[in-house]
Design a protein around this motif. Structure first.
Motif, mmCIF file in Angstrom:
data_model
loop_
_atom_site.group_PDB
_atom_site.id
_atom_site.type_symbol
_atom_site.label_atom_id
_atom_site.label_comp_id
_atom_site.label_asym_id
_atom_site.label_seq_id
_atom_site.Cartn_x
_atom_site.Cartn_y
_atom_site.Cartn_z
ATOM 1 N N ASN A 165 118.253 -9.890 42.431
ATOM 2 C CA ASN A 165 119.016 -10.555 41.374
ATOM 3 C C ASN A 165 120.471 -10.100 41.351
ATOM 4 O OD1 ASN A 165 119.115 -12.360 39.109
ATOM 5 N ND2 ASN A 165 119.091 -10.591 37.746
ATOM 6 N N LYS A 166 120.741 -8.913 41.888
ATOM 7 C CA LYS A 166 122.105 -8.369 41.896
ATOM 8 C C LYS A 166 122.881 -8.736 43.158
ATOM 9 C CE LYS A 166 120.929 -4.402 38.983
ATOM 10 N NZ LYS A 166 120.775 -2.912 38.928
ATOM 11 N N GLN A 167 122.242 -9.435 44.084
ATOM 12 C CA GLN A 167 122.919 -9.810 45.321
ATOM 13 C C GLN A 167 123.979 -10.880 45.040
ATOM 14 O OE1 GLN A 167 122.242 -8.096 48.308
ATOM 15 N NE2 GLN A 167 121.206 -6.940 46.691
ATOM 16 N N PRO A 168 125.038 -10.916 45.862
ATOM 17 C CA PRO A 168 126.119 -11.893 45.637
ATOM 18 C C PRO A 168 125.772 -13.279 46.166
ATOM 19 C CG PRO A 168 126.635 -10.526 47.536
ATOM 20 C CD PRO A 168 125.353 -9.966 46.950
ATOM 21 N N TYR A 169 124.582 -13.729 45.851
ATOM 22 C CA TYR A 169 124.113 -15.054 46.251
ATOM 23 C C TYR A 169 123.383 -15.671 45.057
ATOM 24 C CZ TYR A 169 124.527 -12.694 50.796
ATOM 25 O OH TYR A 169 124.969 -11.969 51.863
ATOM 26 N N ARG A 170 123.366 -16.973 44.992
ATOM 27 C CA ARG A 170 122.620 -17.657 43.938
ATOM 28 C C ARG A 170 121.211 -17.911 44.458
ATOM 29 N NH1 ARG A 170 125.907 -22.391 41.038
ATOM 30 N NH2 ARG A 170 124.104 -22.104 39.660
#
Length: 212
Positions: free
Chosen positions: A158-163
């Motif tokens: 959830n914290k990754q820079p992707y949707r």
């Protein structure tokens, strides 16, 4: 495309009659279904062969391919009405070939990892699909207790820079469903928590009650 519901009922059965019953139940509670397909050479367990599946006439359906050769199964599951194929990164495939075959079959892709697999192995697939599944148990058998790091895995993704659309499969129950949602899960797959004992409809509503 994904399920419009937070909880998707699973279907891991060995007879056509059971399969039909699960499809009918899924249609009654949200029109989404998660179907497990097992290759015993890839994981332990058994499932109904695709050739014995009924047509899945439901709004959204996904097949969790616990198989070594996912590409060979895409056209088969599409012929039964599957919307999305969820592929294990541990299985054997050429990514370009997988993408091409999925386009030919008009089937959407998603990816999943076994609990012991480093979650960073998912990153190279984000350009192909933003749909990622966290395994809360070792795949193949229902009724397992959810591994304690599952919610942490969800929070990490959830914290990754992707949707991303983050789903959880395995060990979902009334005690952990709210924690998974709070960690960032968009969808959870429920099996034993629905079918284990008692009335399926009542069990499903009790799960919903924990997140509403």
């Amino acid at each position: 495309m994904k399920s419009k519901n937070f909880i998707i009922p699973a279907c891991l059965v060995t007879t056509r009659e059971e399969f039909i019953k699960h499809v009918e139940f899924a249609r009654s509670v949200g029109n989404s279904l998660h179907v497990d397909l097992i290759d015993p050479n890839f994981v332990q367990g058994q499932s109904l062969p695709v050739t014995d599946w009924p047509i899945i006439d439901i709004e959204y359906s996904e097949a969790h391919l616990m198989v070594d050769d996912p590409i060979s199964h895409l056209s088969k599951i599409k012929s039964r009405g599957i919307t999305r194929a969820i592929v294990h990164v541990e299985s054997h495939f050429d990514l370009d070939e997988l993408v091409t075959e999925a386009r030919v079959c008009d089937i959407i892709l998603g990816f999943t990892v076994n609990p012991e697999t480093d979650l960073t192995s998912l990153r190279r697939f984000f350009a192909v699909s933003s749909y990622v599944q966290v395994m809360g148990v070792n795949p193949g058998k229902t009724g397992q207790d959810q591994l304690p790091h599952t919610a942490l895995a969800v929070a990490y993704l959830n914290k990754q820079p992707y949707r991303l659309t983050i789903t959880v499969d395995g060990g979902v129950n009334q005690d952990n469903i709210a924690v998974l949602k709070e960690a960032g899960a968009d969808v959870v797959v429920a099996t034993a928590a629905i079918y284990g004992r008692g009335d399926w409809q009542e069990n499903y509503q009790q799960l919903l009650g924990k997140i509403n």
